[in-house]
Design a protein around this motif. Structure first.
Motif, PDB file in Angstrom:
ATOM      1  N   MET A  39       0.820  -1.207   0.000  1.00 29.92           N
ATOM      2  CA  MET A  39       0.000   0.000   0.000  1.00 29.92           C
ATOM      3  C   MET A  39       0.856   1.259   0.000  1.00 29.92           C
ATOM      4  O   MET A  39       0.529   2.238  -0.670  1.00 29.92           O
ATOM      5  N   ILE A  40       1.964   1.248   0.750  1.00 32.52           N
ATOM      6  CA  ILE A  40       2.865   2.393   0.778  1.00 32.52           C
ATOM      7  C   ILE A  40       3.419   2.643  -0.618  1.00 32.52           C
ATOM      8  O   ILE A  40       3.418   3.773  -1.114  1.00 32.52           O
ATOM      9  N   VAL A  41       3.891   1.591  -1.270  1.00 32.36           N
ATOM     10  CA  VAL A  41       4.463   1.713  -2.610  1.00 32.36           C
ATOM     11  C   VAL A  41       3.388   2.153  -3.607  1.00 32.36           C
ATOM     12  O   VAL A  41       3.617   3.050  -4.423  1.00 32.36           O
ATOM     13  N   GLN A  42       2.215   1.548  -3.534  1.00 29.43           N
ATOM     14  CA  GLN A  42       1.136   1.907  -4.452  1.00 29.43           C
ATOM     15  C   GLN A  42       0.758   3.375  -4.291  1.00 29.43           C
ATOM     16  O   GLN A  42       0.610   4.101  -5.270  1.00 29.43           O
ATOM     17  N   ARG A  43       0.607   3.816  -3.059  1.00 28.88           N
ATOM     18  CA  ARG A  43       0.225   5.221  -2.799  1.00 28.88           C
ATOM     19  C   ARG A  43       1.307   6.175  -3.300  1.00 28.88           C
ATOM     20  O   ARG A  43       0.993   7.210  -3.891  1.00 28.88           O
ATOM     21  N   ALA A  44       2.553   5.821  -3.088  1.00 31.74           N
ATOM     22  CA  ALA A  44       3.643   6.670  -3.576  1.00 31.74           C
ATOM     23  C   ALA A  44       3.586   6.793  -5.092  1.00 31.74           C
ATOM     24  O   ALA A  44       3.684   7.898  -5.644  1.00 31.74           O
ATOM     25  N   GLU A  46       0.992   6.308  -7.056  1.00 29.43           N
ATOM     26  CA  GLU A  46      -0.223   7.017  -7.457  1.00 29.43           C
ATOM     27  C   GLU A  46      -0.060   8.524  -7.343  1.00 29.43           C
ATOM     28  O   GLU A  46      -0.678   9.270  -8.110  1.00 29.43           O
ATOM     29  N   THR A  47       0.726   8.975  -6.394  1.00 29.27           N
ATOM     30  CA  THR A  47       0.919  10.407  -6.205  1.00 29.27           C
ATOM     31  C   THR A  47       2.141  10.940  -6.944  1.00 29.27           C
ATOM     32  O   THR A  47       2.512  12.087  -6.781  1.00 29.27           O
ATOM     33  N   GLY A  48       2.754  10.078  -7.759  1.00 24.52           N
ATOM     34  CA  GLY A  48       3.856  10.530  -8.592  1.00 24.52           C
ATOM     35  C   GLY A  48       5.202  10.591  -7.904  1.00 24.52           C
ATOM     36  O   GLY A  48       6.109  11.277  -8.361  1.00 24.52           O
ATOM     37  N   ALA A  96       7.494  12.797 -15.856  1.00 23.68           N
ATOM     38  CA  ALA A  96       6.942  13.987 -15.205  1.00 23.68           C
ATOM     39  C   ALA A  96       6.225  13.658 -13.904  1.00 23.68           C
ATOM     40  O   ALA A  96       6.352  14.368 -12.926  1.00 23.68           O
ATOM     41  N   ALA A  97       5.477  12.565 -13.864  1.00 22.56           N
ATOM     42  CA  ALA A  97       4.735  12.204 -12.651  1.00 22.56           C
ATOM     43  C   ALA A  97       5.661  11.830 -11.517  1.00 22.56           C
ATOM     44  O   ALA A  97       5.309  11.946 -10.360  1.00 22.56           O
ATOM     45  N   SER A  98       6.880  11.397 -11.818  1.00 23.23           N
ATOM     46  CA  SER A  98       7.809  10.973 -10.775  1.00 23.23           C
ATOM     47  C   SER A  98       8.746  12.076 -10.339  1.00 23.23           C
ATOM     48  O   SER A  98       9.539  11.892  -9.441  1.00 23.23           O
ATOM     49  N   PRO A 105      15.077  18.874  -3.851  1.00 23.61           N
ATOM     50  CA  PRO A 105      15.639  17.526  -3.837  1.00 23.61           C
ATOM     51  C   PRO A 105      15.329  16.801  -2.544  1.00 23.61           C
ATOM     52  O   PRO A 105      15.534  17.331  -1.470  1.00 23.61           O
ATOM     53  N   GLY A 106      14.811  15.603  -2.697  1.00 25.44           N
ATOM     54  CA  GLY A 106      14.537  14.775  -1.536  1.00 25.44           C
ATOM     55  C   GLY A 106      13.297  15.172  -0.767  1.00 25.44           C
ATOM     56  O   GLY A 106      12.999  14.610   0.258  1.00 25.44           O
ATOM     57  N   LYS A 107      12.575  16.179  -1.227  1.00 23.31           N
ATOM     58  CA  LYS A 107      11.397  16.650  -0.502  1.00 23.31           C
ATOM     59  C   LYS A 107      10.421  15.522  -0.265  1.00 23.31           C
ATOM     60  O   LYS A 107       9.908  15.347   0.818  1.00 23.31           O
ATOM     61  N   ARG A 108      10.172  14.734  -1.310  1.00 27.58           N
ATOM     62  CA  ARG A 108       9.241  13.627  -1.161  1.00 27.58           C
ATOM     63  C   ARG A 108       9.829  12.423  -1.878  1.00 27.58           C
ATOM     64  O   ARG A 108      10.126  12.496  -3.050  1.00 27.58           O
ATOM     65  N   THR A 109       9.969  11.364  -1.178  1.00 27.72           N
ATOM     66  CA  THR A 109      10.437  10.120  -1.783  1.00 27.72           C
ATOM     67  C   THR A 109       9.955   8.951  -0.963  1.00 27.72           C
ATOM     68  O   THR A 109       9.657   9.106   0.208  1.00 27.72           O
ATOM     69  N   SER A 110       9.875   7.813  -1.582  1.00 30.05           N
ATOM     70  CA  SER A 110       9.455   6.617  -0.860  1.00 30.05           C
ATOM     71  C   SER A 110      10.458   5.528  -1.064  1.00 30.05           C
ATOM     72  O   SER A 110      11.161   5.496  -2.011  1.00 30.05           O
TER      73      SER A 110
END
Length: 110
Positions: A39-44, A46-48, A96-98, A105-110
């Protein structure tokens, strides 16, 4: 980040957030095994957000408490990952979505 240590091991995932203006170091904001990891990976995705697969890094980060900063022992490894991600974003190598929609840099990552 996601990974499984070897074939047959259950999936695990850790999500990090880093805001160099507010945080001294990246923080673990989500982690889990099996369906939770999926779920964590899927949500990440999905949000790009970019999902990096490194079973060794995930194994180490699974020991960090939720909402805790990455320990100094892991600074270099996480910094190298964030620098690599930043270079990918700047080069346009990520779709672009990723590209985290222009986040630092690094603001959001999973």
């Amino acid at each position: 980040m996601s990974g499984n240590g070897n074939s047959g091991a259950r999936t695990q995932a850790v999500a990090l957030v880093y805001d160099h203006g507010d945080d001294a170091a990246p923080r673990v904001v989500a982690k889990g095994y099996g369906q939770i990891a999926d779920m964590i990976v899927q949500r990440a995705r999905e949000t790009g957000l970019y999902v990096h697969e490194s079973s060794q890094m995930v194994s180490l980060l699974m020991n960090v408490d939720l909402d805790s900063h990455v320990p100094p022992l892991l600074y270099q490894a996480v910094a190298e990952l964030l620098a690599w991600l930043y270079r990918l974003e700047q080069s346009g190598a990520l779709p672009a979505a990723s590209a985290n929609k222009g986040a630092p840099p690094g603001k959001r990552t999973s």
